[in-house]
Structure formats: structure tokens, C-alpha cells
Design an enzyme around this catalytic site. Structure first.
Site, mmCIF file in Angstrom:
data_model
loop_
_atom_site.group_PDB
_atom_site.id
_atom_site.type_symbol
_atom_site.label_atom_id
_atom_site.label_comp_id
_atom_site.label_asym_id
_atom_site.label_seq_id
_atom_site.Cartn_x
_atom_site.Cartn_y
_atom_site.Cartn_z
ATOM 1 N N TYR A 61 5.114 -2.661 0.891
ATOM 2 C CA TYR A 61 5.731 -1.328 -0.063
ATOM 3 C C TYR A 61 4.268 -0.359 -0.445
ATOM 4 O O TYR A 61 3.567 -1.061 -1.102
ATOM 5 C CB TYR A 61 6.100 -2.104 -1.508
ATOM 6 N N SER A 62 4.530 0.729 -0.272
ATOM 7 C CA SER A 62 3.563 1.722 -0.501
ATOM 8 C C SER A 62 2.097 1.286 0.357
ATOM 9 O O SER A 62 1.169 1.424 -0.473
ATOM 10 C CB SER A 62 3.331 2.004 -1.914
#
Length: 326
Positions: A61-62
Site C-alpha cells: 500500500y503506497s
């Protein structure tokens, strides 16, 4: 807040889990709509104030910044032993060989990177994000077992896959006296119910906790069908999930809207109440980019749908292509 046992374990988790894919550096990873750290922290703080003790993220995630933001916030706001932190492994974190997947080498490297980013000595739940078709499941399960024995992981879980794959992993663990998966993070909501065919009955039979991702269909179950948001306009993965069944899905969303008007409640509460009432569901994973998202999720615990309302919500469902596994 309600708390329940996590499957057949002794672990207790809140019935709402805060999903942290919404928090990260917008310039990193695949999602430009995520909230940066200064805007993310109030959501984690509010979650704790509402009684949520369960937080889910992933290394991808990111590009790891979701783990960093979650780790710093929890470190500043609450004692480590008071929260349950879940993260995942599988996706590509760097180019070249061994930068992704579920080999022993990849798993051992990625757990240390996740622990560093989260600022903790262990994660409560370490999940394989997807099935790795290139690595023998025995290699993966033994590596996860060794992380449990090393004290870096308390429990292990799996995410979207076929029921036969989940059983193959569980049987490999049983045969070799390794740690078994205690949870399944799969895709379940009013617009996608294919997991009711095999995976949900399997989890019920084996006492496996079920923690659905995207319980509100990436926001589609929280607003009128034609209403758009910044995320809906840029979320290419979300668009792909519902393209084939749009006509039937619209009728379901319209029904949610109708019942929400009758109840004078937000659509999100109606949609989540349906899921929370479904047998075997442990804790839906809620994404929140507005404070009302969290408040609606917790309020849904007190919404009890009638048999007739459930029937109305379910009557327009049609079989969907299998989604979310890759």
C-alpha cells in the site's frame, strides 16, 4: 464497540477493522487518492476512540508508506499490546528477482521490512495477499510457521483465493505440523457474493475468521448509483470489478437507497448491517477518508435488518465473474 474471538483463536478483535490502504504518500504506489500522513492520523485516532483495536494494512500500500503512517500513529496514541496489527506480503516491492511473491527468501525479507516500517517487534496477523503460483505452498507455509516460532508473527492468515487453494495450504500445514491460517480476508459485499458458494461455508466449518475487504464495494454501496467521487473517477481497479454486472448492481444499490430512506439512515449503515448480520463474518475492513465513514461503520453495529429487508437487498443479485484473486 463489540469484540469477538478471532475464529477459533483466543484473540479478541473489534467487529470493525480499519483498513489503511487509504493512508499513504499519494505520489508513491498506484493510488493517487490516498490521504497523506497529516490527514490520515485523525482517522486512526478516531478509530481508537470509537473502540476499534484492529488495523489492517499491507506492504504494497503506497509503496510501504501506509505501514509507516500506521506504525507512527499507533506508537504515539496507544500501547502496543492494546491493538491488533495486520499486514500482508506477496506484491512486488522492488524490481528484479525475489522482489515479490511468497518464496522463503521473499517472506523473510519482507517481514523485516514491514516490522521496520511499522516500528514494532511483531505483527499480530501476517497474511499472504494473494496465491503465488510460482512457489510451492509447502515452502510458503513452512516459512510462515518459522516466523511464528521466531516471535515475529502471532497468527497467519490468507486473502482472496479459491477454496481449493485455501484447503491445500491448510492441509500442507496439518501434515507437517506447521501453523495453520486462522483467517480469510476475501471480497464480500452486497454486489459480490460469490464467496457464499464455497469459501464462506468452508471458513464456517473450520472456524476460520472472515474479514472481508471492500465491504461497501469501494463506495458504490454508500451513494446513489450515478454519484461520482474523486476516488471513483480514478480507481481503475474498482471500475473493473463491476463493469460486467452494472444493470443488476444498480438495482441493488437502488434498493439500499430505498431502505436507507425508509429507515432514515445512511446507505453505508444499511449495507454494512447486511454484512454484519451474515453468519460467519468476523470483522469487515472499512476504508475511511471522511470521518463519517468511521462513524457510520460503528453505528451499523446497532442496525438490525428485518428478514423482509434482507430479502429485498438480495433479490436482484446475479452470478458474477470470479473477481479479486489477482
Amino acid at each position: 464497540m463489540e469484540y469477538v474471538k478471532f475464529g477459533r483463536t483466543g484473540l479478541e478483535v473489534s467487529r470493525i477493522c480499519l483498513g489503511c490502504m487509504s493512508y499513504g504518500a499519494p505520489e508513491r504506489g498506484n493510488h493517487r487518492w490516498v490521504l497523506p500522513e497529516a490527514e490520515s492520523r485523525p482517522f486512526i485516532k478516531l478509530a481508537l476512540e470509537l473502540g476499534i483495536n484492529f488495523f489492517d494494512t499491507a506492504n504494497v500500500y503506497s509503496d510501504g508508506t501506509s505501514e509507516e503512517i500506521l506504525g507512527r500513529a499507533l506508537h504515539d496514541l496507544v500501547p502496543r499490546e492494546e491493538v491488533v496489527i495486520a499486514t500482508k506480503v506477496h506484491g512486488r516491492m522492488r524490481s528484479g528477482p525475489n522482489g515479490a511473491g511468497l518464496s522463503r527468501k521473499a517472506i523473510f525479507h519482507e517481514i523485516d521490512q514491514s516490522l521496520r516500517r511499522l516500528g514494532t517487534d511483531y505483527v499480530d496477523l501476517y497474511q499472504i495477499h494473494r496465491w503465488d503460483y510460482q512457489t510451492p505452498i509447502e515452502e510458503t507455509m513452512e516459512a510462515l510457521h518459522d516466523l511464528v516460532k521466531a516471535g515475529k508473527v502471532r497468527y497467519i492468515g490468507a486473502s482472496s483465493m479459491y477454496a481449493w487453494q485455501f484447503m491445500k495450504a491448510q492441509r500442507a500445514a496439518e501434515r507437517n505440523h506447521w501453523t495453520r491460517f486462522v483467517s480469510m480476508q476475501n471480497y464480500v459485499n452486497l454486489l459480490y457474493r460469490e464467496e457464499e458458494r464455497e469459501m464462506l461455508p468452508l471458513c464456517k466449518e473450520d472456524g476460520v475468521a472472515v474479514i472481508p475487504w471492500s465491504p461497501l464495494a469501494r463506495g458504490r454501496l454508500t451513494r446513489k448509483w450515478d454519484e461520482v467521487t474523486a476516488r471513483s473517477e480514478t480507481d481503475e481497479f474498482g471500475k473493473s470489478l463491476y463493469a460486467v454486472t452494472a444493470d443488476a448492481d444498480k438495482r441493488i444499490v437502488d434498493t439500499v437507497e430505498a431502505i436507507s430512506r425508509e429507515r432514515n439512515l445512511p446507505m453505508a449503515q444499511i449495507s454494512l448491517a447486511w454484512l454484519l448480520q451474515k453468519e460467519g463474518i468476523t470483522a469487515p475492513i472499512i476504508g475511511a477518508t471522511k470521518m463519517r465513514h468511521l462513524k457510520d461503520a460503528v453505528a451499523a453495529l446497532d442496525v438490525h435488518l428485518t428478514h423482509e429487508e434482507v430479502k429485498r437487498l438480495e433479490e436482484f443479485y446475479v452470478p458474477h465473474p470470479v473477481l479479486g484473486f489477482r
